[in-house]
Design a protein around this motif. Structure first.
Motif, PDB file in Angstrom:
ATOM      1  N   THR A 401       0.822  -1.213   0.000  1.00 30.39           N
ATOM      2  CA  THR A 401       0.000   0.000   0.000  1.00 30.39           C
ATOM      3  C   THR A 401       0.851   1.256   0.000  1.00 30.39           C
ATOM      4  O   THR A 401       0.634   2.172  -0.804  1.00 30.39           O
ATOM      5  N   ILE A 402       1.848   1.325   0.878  1.00 27.11           N
ATOM      6  CA  ILE A 402       2.654   2.544   0.937  1.00 27.11           C
ATOM      7  C   ILE A 402       3.673   2.613  -0.201  1.00 27.11           C
ATOM      8  O   ILE A 402       4.229   3.672  -0.484  1.00 27.11           O
ATOM      9  N   ALA A 403       3.874   1.446  -0.873  1.00 28.35           N
ATOM     10  CA  ALA A 403       4.774   1.439  -2.032  1.00 28.35           C
ATOM     11  C   ALA A 403       4.031   1.781  -3.322  1.00 28.35           C
ATOM     12  O   ALA A 403       4.654   1.974  -4.364  1.00 28.35           O
ATOM     13  N   GLY A 404       2.695   1.850  -3.253  1.00 31.40           N
ATOM     14  CA  GLY A 404       1.925   2.256  -4.426  1.00 31.40           C
ATOM     15  C   GLY A 404       1.047   1.186  -5.029  1.00 31.40           C
ATOM     16  O   GLY A 404       0.230   1.474  -5.906  1.00 31.40           O
ATOM     17  N   ALA A 405       1.160  -0.055  -4.572  1.00 34.62           N
ATOM     18  CA  ALA A 405       0.321  -1.129  -5.115  1.00 34.62           C
ATOM     19  C   ALA A 405      -0.931  -1.258  -4.247  1.00 34.62           C
ATOM     20  O   ALA A 405      -1.129  -2.231  -3.529  1.00 34.62           O
ATOM     21  N   ASP A 406      -1.806  -0.229  -4.314  1.00 31.10           N
ATOM     22  CA  ASP A 406      -2.920  -0.164  -3.377  1.00 31.10           C
ATOM     23  C   ASP A 406      -3.960  -1.252  -3.612  1.00 31.10           C
ATOM     24  O   ASP A 406      -4.584  -1.743  -2.677  1.00 31.10           O
ATOM     25  N   VAL A 438      -7.786   6.280   0.576  1.00 29.92           N
ATOM     26  CA  VAL A 438      -7.186   7.592   0.310  1.00 29.92           C
ATOM     27  C   VAL A 438      -6.477   7.562  -1.035  1.00 29.92           C
ATOM     28  O   VAL A 438      -6.577   8.493  -1.840  1.00 29.92           O
ATOM     29  N   ALA A 439      -5.756   6.480  -1.303  1.00 28.69           N
ATOM     30  CA  ALA A 439      -5.012   6.362  -2.560  1.00 28.69           C
ATOM     31  C   ALA A 439      -5.936   6.436  -3.769  1.00 28.69           C
ATOM     32  O   ALA A 439      -5.517   6.866  -4.849  1.00 28.69           O
ATOM     33  N   ARG A 440      -7.189   6.068  -3.582  1.00 29.00           N
ATOM     34  CA  ARG A 440      -8.149   6.095  -4.688  1.00 29.00           C
ATOM     35  C   ARG A 440      -9.063   7.316  -4.649  1.00 29.00           C
ATOM     36  O   ARG A 440      -9.999   7.417  -5.441  1.00 29.00           O
ATOM     37  N   GLY A 441      -8.821   8.203  -3.703  1.00 28.45           N
ATOM     38  CA  GLY A 441      -9.654   9.400  -3.602  1.00 28.45           C
ATOM     39  C   GLY A 441     -11.014   9.129  -3.007  1.00 28.45           C
ATOM     40  O   GLY A 441     -11.928   9.961  -3.133  1.00 28.45           O
ATOM     41  N   GLU A 442     -11.185   8.004  -2.315  1.00 28.70           N
ATOM     42  CA  GLU A 442     -12.473   7.650  -1.705  1.00 28.70           C
ATOM     43  C   GLU A 442     -12.456   8.084  -0.242  1.00 28.70           C
ATOM     44  O   GLU A 442     -12.322   7.274   0.677  1.00 28.70           O
ATOM     45  N   MET A 443     -12.592   9.388  -0.016  1.00 29.28           N
ATOM     46  CA  MET A 443     -12.350   9.947   1.308  1.00 29.28           C
ATOM     47  C   MET A 443     -13.408   9.558   2.334  1.00 29.28           C
ATOM     48  O   MET A 443     -13.092   9.369   3.512  1.00 29.28           O
ATOM     49  N   ALA A 444     -14.652   9.438   1.921  1.00 28.43           N
ATOM     50  CA  ALA A 444     -15.689   9.059   2.884  1.00 28.43           C
ATOM     51  C   ALA A 444     -15.421   7.665   3.443  1.00 28.43           C
ATOM     52  O   ALA A 444     -15.512   7.432   4.654  1.00 28.43           O
ATOM     53  N   GLU A 445     -15.066   6.746   2.558  1.00 30.09           N
ATOM     54  CA  GLU A 445     -14.736   5.389   3.008  1.00 30.09           C
ATOM     55  C   GLU A 445     -13.447   5.382   3.821  1.00 30.09           C
ATOM     56  O   GLU A 445     -13.333   4.669   4.822  1.00 30.09           O
ATOM     57  N   ALA A 446     -12.481   6.206   3.401  1.00 29.91           N
ATOM     58  CA  ALA A 446     -11.208   6.275   4.130  1.00 29.91           C
ATOM     59  C   ALA A 446     -11.431   6.703   5.572  1.00 29.91           C
ATOM     60  O   ALA A 446     -10.829   6.145   6.501  1.00 29.91           O
ATOM     61  N   VAL A 447     -12.300   7.688   5.774  1.00 30.19           N
ATOM     62  CA  VAL A 447     -12.590   8.187   7.123  1.00 30.19           C
ATOM     63  C   VAL A 447     -13.192   7.078   7.989  1.00 30.19           C
ATOM     64  O   VAL A 447     -12.815   6.896   9.148  1.00 30.19           O
ATOM     65  N   GLN A 448     -14.120   6.319   7.418  1.00 29.45           N
ATOM     66  CA  GLN A 448     -14.768   5.264   8.187  1.00 29.45           C
ATOM     67  C   GLN A 448     -13.759   4.216   8.670  1.00 29.45           C
ATOM     68  O   GLN A 448     -13.772   3.812   9.842  1.00 29.45           O
ATOM     69  N   TRP A 449     -12.886   3.777   7.753  1.00 31.35           N
ATOM     70  CA  TRP A 449     -11.895   2.768   8.135  1.00 31.35           C
ATOM     71  C   TRP A 449     -10.860   3.326   9.107  1.00 31.35           C
ATOM     72  O   TRP A 449     -10.467   2.651  10.070  1.00 31.35           O
ATOM     73  N   ALA A 450     -10.409   4.554   8.887  1.00 28.57           N
ATOM     74  CA  ALA A 450      -9.405   5.164   9.773  1.00 28.57           C
ATOM     75  C   ALA A 450      -9.967   5.372  11.178  1.00 28.57           C
ATOM     76  O   ALA A 450      -9.268   5.175  12.179  1.00 28.57           O
ATOM     77  N   GLU A 451     -11.230   5.796  11.268  1.00 29.97           N
ATOM     78  CA  GLU A 451     -11.864   5.973  12.579  1.00 29.97           C
ATOM     79  C   GLU A 451     -11.963   4.634  13.310  1.00 29.97           C
ATOM     80  O   GLU A 451     -11.660   4.547  14.505  1.00 29.97           O
ATOM     81  N   ALA A 502       8.077   6.276  10.219  1.00 29.31           N
ATOM     82  CA  ALA A 502       7.407   5.008  10.477  1.00 29.31           C
ATOM     83  C   ALA A 502       6.701   4.480   9.236  1.00 29.31           C
ATOM     84  O   ALA A 502       6.670   3.274   8.993  1.00 29.31           O
ATOM     85  N   PHE A 503       6.136   5.391   8.441  1.00 31.17           N
ATOM     86  CA  PHE A 503       5.371   5.033   7.247  1.00 31.17           C
ATOM     87  C   PHE A 503       6.014   5.668   6.014  1.00 31.17           C
ATOM     88  O   PHE A 503       5.569   6.722   5.547  1.00 31.17           O
ATOM     89  N   PRO A 504       7.062   5.071   5.475  1.00 27.15           N
ATOM     90  CA  PRO A 504       7.790   5.692   4.351  1.00 27.15           C
ATOM     91  C   PRO A 504       7.011   5.584   3.034  1.00 27.15           C
ATOM     92  O   PRO A 504       7.351   4.807   2.148  1.00 27.15           O
ATOM     93  N   MET A 505       5.965   6.392   2.911  1.00 24.62           N
ATOM     94  CA  MET A 505       5.100   6.331   1.731  1.00 24.62           C
ATOM     95  C   MET A 505       5.856   6.772   0.490  1.00 24.62           C
ATOM     96  O   MET A 505       6.505   7.810   0.482  1.00 24.62           O
ATOM     97  N   ARG A 506       5.744   5.990  -0.574  1.00 23.35           N
ATOM     98  CA  ARG A 506       6.407   6.312  -1.831  1.00 23.35           C
ATOM     99  C   ARG A 506       5.456   6.972  -2.821  1.00 23.35           C
ATOM    100  O   ARG A 506       5.836   7.842  -3.585  1.00 23.35           O
ATOM    101  N   LYS A 507       4.227   6.487  -2.822  1.00 24.18           N
ATOM    102  CA  LYS A 507       3.311   6.840  -3.903  1.00 24.18           C
ATOM    103  C   LYS A 507       2.898   8.306  -3.857  1.00 24.18           C
ATOM    104  O   LYS A 507       2.606   8.857  -2.796  1.00 24.18           O
ATOM    105  N   GLU A 508       2.919   8.918  -5.014  1.00 20.12           N
ATOM    106  CA  GLU A 508       2.348  10.254  -5.180  1.00 20.12           C
ATOM    107  C   GLU A 508       1.045  10.103  -5.949  1.00 20.12           C
ATOM    108  O   GLU A 508       0.945   9.264  -6.850  1.00 20.12           O
TER     109      GLU A 508
END
Length: 523
Positions: A401-406, A438-451, A502-508
């Protein structure tokens, strides 16, 4: 286990070949090939099996195998003509034909060992008191005989094969455990006869439409039921049901047996704990993710190593301690803790290179230095050794995920959550799922999972930072500020540098999105 075949000794614990007591220089893959042939000397081993087991099923040319065989023979002083040690059966495979004398009992009995003498099993269990043993009995068939009777034998046999992947668990061979078919077995007596600390039994009931399978794990010492489950499905979906049952039983035993062992160990005076007990009480501490418990875990893992220096998982546990110290920024010496995490994992690998947990800790050590490629390789190896190892699958999902293969990461984290819904790292799985959105721009779903992740039991402060950033990205300023305040209250020193350390995210644009959100929140 040490296998002696004059004038050689193959030491499996040290992963070393000796001639007349002196170590022989040998390439690791060649030694692995030799070890596999020796361990399976009672039968012919096909080329396809060697490729699958030693090269993890990767595409390899016949010449690559031929060169390893030639090198193995050269070390042994053998030739393709004499074949005193390794015999080639043309078009079929290989077999180790020299006389072999085991110098001590093997700590693991795998399904392939069915042809060996069952009498060896109890002694093997006694020799490795820190490693629990399990026997899987044939399941009882309820109701009238029908076309699905074979499930009662076929499913437990498949479970034995899956359990044999768990290097920390001694699995009694099918040829021994399947001799006990009584409807009301004397579990304590069977445990004594087989040297099995645990028995897994079950019942199968199949009608024209419905399939019901119940399973039960019992501690043979006390007769206590440790875990039980009921599975249902449609008869026409039998293959999918079999797969689900195998996966869930394996994942459950990975949690339930260590938890049961640790609970029992707490009744023992600390000074008298054996290596196994110390290790599992250490696991209970390490998953609480705070400095005090991490220090307690370190002491327990060190005790386990002192009691048994060849206990690979205890070294891996200590690696986990140093990983956590660096990952959660409990020290200013991140480089030093990273080096210790890798050194302890390496110590475990030298003892047991095929243990999934040991490979898992090596892979996670490379997170700390942002070397995602090498982390991926080790985590992939851990999951290839045990495809149902939920924490390994999760760690691989996070790396992807943090390398870009979401998408790959999402599929893997969904599998991890299905395999282990009560896992102590479940919060991290939820957080990983959120980041894939988040990587897919699905912010509503991202918030639910992160919470869900941040509110889960055991979630550490970095998960709260994910929740804060995700809320900010979704435009929920008030919720983002609340989570940011939670982070500062728990760990005032944390900022963007520690987060990306801690989370060395690569993907832009994933990295930039999180960096911008954290900056807006004052991190």
């Amino acid at each position: 286990m040490i296998y002696a075949f004059s004038p050689f000794e193959l030491d499996m614990a040290k992963f070393e070949l000796r001639k007349d007591g002196e170590p022989c220089p040998i390439e690791p893959k060649v030694l692995a090939l030799l070890a596999y042939l020796v361990e399976h000397r009672e039968r012919l081993v096909s080329k396809e099996e060697i490729f699958e087991k030693l090269w993890d099923g990767r595409i390899v040319t016949d010449s690559a195998l031929a060169s390893r065989i030639k090198l193995a023979r050269k070390v042994l002083g053998d030739t393709g003509h004499t074949q005193r040690f390794i015999k080639t059966v043309h078009g079929k495979g290989l077999r180790f034909v020299a006389d072999v004398r085991p110098l001590r009992n093997s700590p693991i009995v795998s399904p392939e060992d069915d042809s060996r003498q069952e009498a060896d099993t109890p002694q093997a269990a006694d020799d490795v008191s820190y490693r629990p043993s399990i026997a899987v009995l044939p399941f009882q068939l309820l109701g009238k005989p029908g076309p699905y009777d074979t499930i009662a034998d076929g499913l437990p046999h498949e479970i034995i094969a899956e359990l044999a992947r768990l290097r920390w668990l001694l699995v009694i061979a099918r040829a021994s455990s399947f001799r006990f078919r009584d409807r009301d077995p004397d579990q304590h007596h069977i445990g004594q006869l087989l040297g099995a600390r645990y028995l897994l039994s079950g019942c199968v009931e199949a009608s024209d439409r419905q399939l019901v399978i119940t399973t039960e794990l019992v501690d043979t010492r006390s007769g206590e039921i440790v875990w039980a489950e009921r599975f249902t499905g449609k008869v026409e979906d039998i293959h999918a049901v079999r797969k689900e049952i195998r996966e869930k039983i394996l994942a459950a035993l990975e949690i339930q047996i260590p938890l049961h062992e640790a609970t029992a160990a707490r009744l023992i005076v600390t000074e008298n704990m054996d290596a196994w007990s110390a290790y599992h009480v250490g696991l209970q501490h390490i998953f609480r993710f705070n400095q005090k418990d991490n220090a307690a875990a370190a002491a327990l893992f060190q005790r386990a190593i002192k009691l048994d220096p060849a206990f690979a998982r205890a070294h891996a546990g200590l690696s986990f301690v140093h990983f956590q110290t660096a990952f959660l920024r409990h020290t200013d010496d991140i480089a030093g803790e990273t080096a210790l995490a890798r050194r302890c994992a390496q110590a475990g690998l030298e003892i047991d290179p095929l243990d999934p947990f040991v490979n898992f800790t090596m892979g996670r050590s490379f997170w700390l230095s942002a070397d995602l490629d090498r982390a991926h390789s080790w985590l992939e190896r851990a999951t290839s050794l045990c495809p149902n190892y939920a924490q390994g699958v999760y760690a691989l999902a996070w790396t992807n995920t943090i390398a870009g293969a979401d998408q790959e990461g999402r599929d893997q984290v969904d599998l991890a959550m299905r395999l282990s819904p009560l896992d102590p790292l479940y919060y991290a799985m939820l957080g990983t799922r959120g980041i894939t959105h988040v990587a897919r721009g699905e912010m509503a779903e991202a918030v639910q999972w992160a919470e869900r992740a941040a509110r889960s039991p055991g979630a550490h402060v970095l998960i709260a930072m994910i929740a804060a950033a995700t809320q900010e990205l979704a435009g929920n300023a008030a919720a983002a500020a609340t989570w940011a305040a939670n982070v500062r209250e728990r760990s005032p020193q944390l900022g963007s540098a520690e987060f990306f350390g801690a989370f060395p995210m690569r993907k832009e644009p994933l990295r930039t999105q999180f960096a911008t959100a954290l900056q807006k929140l004052g991190f």
